[in-house]
Design an enzyme around this catalytic site. Structure first.
Site, PDB file in Angstrom:
ATOM      1  N   TYR A 179      -2.962  32.446   2.800  1.00 12.42           N
ATOM      2  CA  TYR A 179      -3.230  31.019   2.555  1.00 12.42           C
ATOM      3  C   TYR A 179      -4.126  30.472   3.669  1.00 12.42           C
ATOM      4  O   TYR A 179      -3.816  29.460   4.288  1.00 12.42           O
ATOM      5  CB  TYR A 179      -1.938  30.200   2.533  1.00 12.42           C
ATOM      6  CG  TYR A 179      -0.828  30.742   1.668  1.00 12.42           C
ATOM      7  CD1 TYR A 179      -0.737  30.378   0.328  1.00 12.42           C
ATOM      8  CD2 TYR A 179       0.130  31.600   2.192  1.00 12.42           C
ATOM      9  CE1 TYR A 179       0.293  30.854  -0.472  1.00 12.42           C
ATOM     10  CE2 TYR A 179       1.159  32.092   1.403  1.00 12.42           C
ATOM     11  CZ  TYR A 179       1.241  31.713   0.076  1.00 12.42           C
ATOM     12  OH  TYR A 179       2.263  32.191  -0.694  1.00 12.42           O
ATOM     13  N   CYS A 210      -7.988   0.108   8.017  1.00 14.64           N
ATOM     14  CA  CYS A 210      -6.779   0.926   7.897  1.00 14.64           C
ATOM     15  C   CYS A 210      -6.328   1.363   9.285  1.00 14.64           C
ATOM     16  O   CYS A 210      -7.110   1.911  10.062  1.00 14.64           O
ATOM     17  CB  CYS A 210      -7.055   2.131   7.013  1.00 14.64           C
ATOM     18  SG  CYS A 210      -5.647   3.234   6.904  1.00 14.64           S
ATOM     19  N   GLU A 249      -7.157  33.945   0.660  1.00 13.23           N
ATOM     20  CA  GLU A 249      -7.206  32.580   0.116  1.00 13.23           C
ATOM     21  C   GLU A 249      -7.657  32.622  -1.340  1.00 13.23           C
ATOM     22  O   GLU A 249      -8.532  33.394  -1.710  1.00 13.23           O
ATOM     23  CB  GLU A 249      -8.177  31.744   0.987  1.00 13.23           C
ATOM     24  CG  GLU A 249      -8.682  30.464   0.386  1.00 13.23           C
ATOM     25  CD  GLU A 249      -7.604  29.439   0.097  1.00 13.23           C
ATOM     26  OE1 GLU A 249      -6.741  29.203   0.958  1.00 13.23           O
ATOM     27  OE2 GLU A 249      -7.638  28.883  -1.018  1.00 13.23           O
ATOM     28  N   CYS A 272       0.831  -1.193   0.000  1.00 13.73           N
ATOM     29  CA  CYS A 272       0.000   0.000   0.000  1.00 13.73           C
ATOM     30  C   CYS A 272       0.873   1.253   0.000  1.00 13.73           C
ATOM     31  O   CYS A 272       1.899   1.304   0.668  1.00 13.73           O
ATOM     32  CB  CYS A 272      -0.883  -0.033   1.250  1.00 13.73           C
ATOM     33  SG  CYS A 272      -1.850   1.440   1.498  1.00 13.73           S
ATOM     34  N   CYS A 328       1.095   4.494   3.796  1.00 11.32           N
ATOM     35  CA  CYS A 328       2.064   4.711   4.882  1.00 11.32           C
ATOM     36  C   CYS A 328       3.474   4.388   4.379  1.00 11.32           C
ATOM     37  O   CYS A 328       3.653   3.509   3.555  1.00 11.32           O
ATOM     38  CB  CYS A 328       1.780   3.780   6.062  1.00 11.32           C
ATOM     39  SG  CYS A 328       0.250   4.121   6.929  1.00 11.32           S
ATOM     40  N   CYS A 343       4.242  22.370   5.650  1.00 11.46           N
ATOM     41  CA  CYS A 343       4.221  20.903   5.563  1.00 11.46           C
ATOM     42  C   CYS A 343       5.407  20.411   4.755  1.00 11.46           C
ATOM     43  O   CYS A 343       5.431  19.257   4.329  1.00 11.46           O
ATOM     44  CB  CYS A 343       2.907  20.426   4.951  1.00 11.46           C
ATOM     45  SG  CYS A 343       2.593  21.119   3.337  1.00 11.46           S
ATOM     46  N   GLN A 362      -8.197  19.986   8.769  1.00 12.30           N
ATOM     47  CA  GLN A 362      -7.004  19.201   9.103  1.00 12.30           C
ATOM     48  C   GLN A 362      -7.402  17.758   9.413  1.00 12.30           C
ATOM     49  O   GLN A 362      -8.377  17.541  10.127  1.00 12.30           O
ATOM     50  CB  GLN A 362      -6.303  19.805  10.318  1.00 12.30           C
ATOM     51  CG  GLN A 362      -5.589  21.105  10.023  1.00 12.30           C
ATOM     52  CD  GLN A 362      -4.297  20.916   9.249  1.00 12.30           C
ATOM     53  OE1 GLN A 362      -3.831  19.792   9.036  1.00 12.30           O
ATOM     54  NE2 GLN A 362      -3.719  22.013   8.808  1.00 12.30           N
ATOM     55  N   ASP A 395       0.670  29.842   5.741  1.00 13.64           N
ATOM     56  CA  ASP A 395       0.476  28.384   5.737  1.00 13.64           C
ATOM     57  C   ASP A 395       0.290  27.921   4.296  1.00 13.64           C
ATOM     58  O   ASP A 395      -0.790  27.506   3.898  1.00 13.64           O
ATOM     59  CB  ASP A 395      -0.751  28.017   6.596  1.00 13.64           C
ATOM     60  CG  ASP A 395      -0.945  26.508   6.741  1.00 13.64           C
ATOM     61  OD1 ASP A 395      -0.059  25.738   6.298  1.00 13.64           O
ATOM     62  OD2 ASP A 395      -1.981  26.100   7.283  1.00 13.64           O
TER      63      ASP A 395
HETATM   64  N1  SAH Z   1      -4.381  27.467   6.917  1.00 11.18           N
HETATM   65  C1  SAH Z   1      -5.346  26.505   6.465  1.00 11.18           C
HETATM   66  C2  SAH Z   1      -4.863  25.586   5.360  1.00 11.18           C
HETATM   67  C3  SAH Z   1      -3.956  26.136   4.341  1.00 11.18           C
HETATM   68  S1  SAH Z   1      -3.612  25.025   3.027  1.00 11.18           S
HETATM   69  C4  SAH Z   1      -5.788  25.643   7.632  1.00 11.18           C
HETATM   70  O1  SAH Z   1      -5.036  25.418   8.559  1.00 11.18           O
HETATM   71  O2  SAH Z   1      -6.902  25.156   7.587  1.00 11.18           O
HETATM   72  C5  SAH Z   1      -2.953  26.160   1.845  1.00 11.18           C
HETATM   73  C6  SAH Z   1      -3.992  27.041   1.192  1.00 11.18           C
HETATM   74  O3  SAH Z   1      -3.333  27.986   0.355  1.00 11.18           O
HETATM   75  C7  SAH Z   1      -4.957  26.302   0.270  1.00 11.18           C
HETATM   76  O4  SAH Z   1      -6.259  26.499   0.751  1.00 11.18           O
HETATM   77  C8  SAH Z   1      -4.738  26.947  -1.106  1.00 11.18           C
HETATM   78  O5  SAH Z   1      -5.943  27.082  -1.834  1.00 11.18           O
HETATM   79  C9  SAH Z   1      -4.184  28.303  -0.733  1.00 11.18           C
HETATM   80  N2  SAH Z   1      -3.377  29.003  -1.753  1.00 11.18           N
HETATM   81  C10 SAH Z   1      -2.489  28.471  -2.628  1.00 11.18           C
HETATM   82  N3  SAH Z   1      -1.872  29.437  -3.321  1.00 11.18           N
HETATM   83  C11 SAH Z   1      -2.356  30.627  -2.900  1.00 11.18           C
HETATM   84  C12 SAH Z   1      -2.100  31.985  -3.236  1.00 11.18           C
HETATM   85  N4  SAH Z   1      -1.213  32.312  -4.154  1.00 11.18           N
HETATM   86  N5  SAH Z   1      -2.777  32.939  -2.562  1.00 11.18           N
HETATM   87  C13 SAH Z   1      -3.676  32.612  -1.601  1.00 11.18           C
HETATM   88  N6  SAH Z   1      -3.959  31.343  -1.232  1.00 11.18           N
HETATM   89  C14 SAH Z   1      -3.320  30.343  -1.879  1.00 11.18           C
END
Ligand code: SAH
Length: 458
Positions: free
Chosen positions: A317, A164, A338, A83, A86, A413, A288, A386
């Site tokens: 983001y 799983c 976003e 798989c 993981c 990440c 998340q 983020d």
């Molecule tokens: N902070 C959020 C998750 C962020 S994931 C949480 O914890 O729930 C990263 C996000 O960045 C995604 O939703 C994606 O759509 C957005 N993203 C990607 N490129 C971007 C850009 N250039 N400007 C704004 N948002 C963007």
């Protein structure tokens, strides 16, 4: 060092493994030449059969372990080897934590050349199993057998999974019920090659702090035979089931969900809580996948932001606004930016549900919208980032450096893009202070980290 590469494909070589690569593979050197060994662990000496030999590296699978790591353990899952879900079940959980923390340290030093940043001990899980609140499994008939599970690594072959080990039990209950229903009523799996069949994917979502469960059946067309029986079987098998949704995806694509959804049973969304905040989760919402660790990560982000209640914060983001809302409780005003429209709609709904009147969500590109906010006279004290795996575009970082917030909190990440972006900010008026790894995805190679940068006073 220039190393003449004399290695050959199919050659078996002995390698001493010194680290873990970004896909969970062992990494070592042979005469200064980098070798990636799938299945090997740090500290081990292994025999590797080379499958790929490139200018700067070679890679292959372990064929024999000459000296095993004391951290090597027996994988819990019977389909672990096949798989692709993981990558680290053969490493003890303590070993996984050690290796992930080391990846962050290595990225900071080797990629970012950030010597001063303090990398904190990783925050691990109390129980590293059965943590995922979201399951999204492909369905296929493989050699005449119905399989619901994960793709084998780098293929579209579905490896059937009975239970799983990293999914919440309720998600496993959904898999079992759908499997029984498809077998009993002979509902055909979708075939990627011919475009025929009914069921493409199944999805499960669990509100870990409310016990509410959603099942989503993703089909190739509108027709869903025996759906009454499906609902009954799901209700009997899945405690807490509050929602059954059909999503229709007619396209021959790798994208899992289509645009059309049809409510088959219960409510269109389920509820969950993170800390004191509540969230509505629809089939498409981003949330998340590890609720317990997400709380720890967000609490760290709040701690790093060090808000007193009078600050203006920009959350670039922001997704569906989870971190923005966490921060809004401690700040005067939070702007979330976003790119994806439905995420912004979810964020606004979440703000309303939590009575966060001081959170405002802006749809658009972070680079452009950050600039516009500045032109409107907004002067953020703290910026939160983020971004997706690739990290921030330089123009986003440049725009932030121009508005000079006193702190930048960066949730990432991917330690490599994090280190690169922190290095850019160090060139532009900031100092990386602390990096806090948090293990959001036990048993997999994913490494999450939150870092704090402070403005260097001039
Ligand atoms: N902070 C959020 C998750 C962020 S994931 C949480 O914890 O729930 C990263 C996000 O960045 C995604 O939703 C994606 O759509 C957005 N993203 C990607 N490129 C971007 C850009 N250039 N400007 C704004 N948002 C963007």
């Amino acid at each position: 060092m220039s190393t003449e590469n004399k290695l050959l494909v199919h050659e078996k070589i002995i390698v001493k493994i010194t680290g873990l690569g970004s896909s969970g593979e062992g990494v070592g050197k042979v005469d200064g030449f980098t070798v990636f060994a799938h299945g090997a662990l740090p500290g081990e000496t292994v025999e590797v059969e080379l499958e790929r030999v490139k200018k700067s590296y070679a890679s292959g699978h372990v064929t024999a372990i000459v000296e095993a790591s004391p951290d090597r353990v027996e994988p819990l899952c019977p389909v672990y080897e096949e798989c692709g879900g993981c990558q680290l079940q053969h490493l003890s959980y303590a070993g996984q934590l050690k290796a992930k923390e080391q990846q962050v340290r290595d990225a900071m030093l080797r990629i970012g050349h950030l010597e001063a940043v303090k990398v904190m001990p990783i925050i691990g899980e109390e129980d590293p199993w059965y943590y995922r609140n979201k399951m999204q499994f492909p369905v296929a008939t493989e050699a005449g057998t119905l399989e619901i599970g994960c793709y084998a690594a780098a293929t579209h072959r579905v490896v059937g999974v009975e239970a799983c080990r990293i999914q919440k039990q309720r998600n496993n209950d959904i898999i079992a019920a759908v499997r029984r229903w498809m077998e009993q009523y002979e509902v055909p799996a979708y075939d990627e090659k011919t475009g025929k069949g009914v069921v493409r994917h199944i999805m499960g979502r669990v509100g870990v702090n409310t016990g509410e469960v959603m099942a989503v059946i993703i089909t190739a067309g509108y027709d869903l035979p025996h759906n009454k029986e499906l609902i009954k079987m799901l209700r009997d098998a899945v405690p807490g089931l509050k929602s059954v949704v059909q999503n229709i995806n007619k396209k021959q694509t790798n994208i899992v969900m289509g645009n059309k959804t049809r409510l088959l049973y219960g409510k269109a969304t389920i509820k969950d809580r993170l800390g004191t905040l509540k969230f509505n989760i629809s089939p498409q919402s981003f949330f998340q996948v590890n609720s317990a660790q997400a709380e720890k990560l967000y609490n760290k982000a709040v701690e790093f932001a060090a808000l007193s209640g009078s600050e203006t914060v920009v959350d670039c983001y922001c997704g569906t606004g989870t971190i923005s809302l966490y921060l809004a409780k401690h700040a005067q005003k939070v702007y979330g930016i976003e790119l994806i429209a439905p995420a912004i709609e979810d964020a606004r709904g979440n703000a309303e549900a939590n009575r966060c009147a001081n959170a405002e969500f802006i749809l658009g590109d972070a680079a452009v919208k950050m600039q516009e906010l500045t032109e409107q006279g907004v002067r953020p004290d703290v910026v939160l980032l983020d971004p997706p795996r690739a990290g921030c575009e330089e123009k986003v970082l440049a725009a932030i450096a121009q508005v000079k917030p006193s702190r930048i909190v960066y949730v990432s990440c991917n330690p490599a893009s994090l280190a690169r972006d922190l290095a850019y900010l160090e060139q532009n008026g900031y100092q990386a202070v602390t990096a806090q790894p948090v293990d959001m995805f036990p048993m997999t190679h994913h490494v999450e980290c939150v870092a704090l940068m402070s403005r260097v006073q001039k």
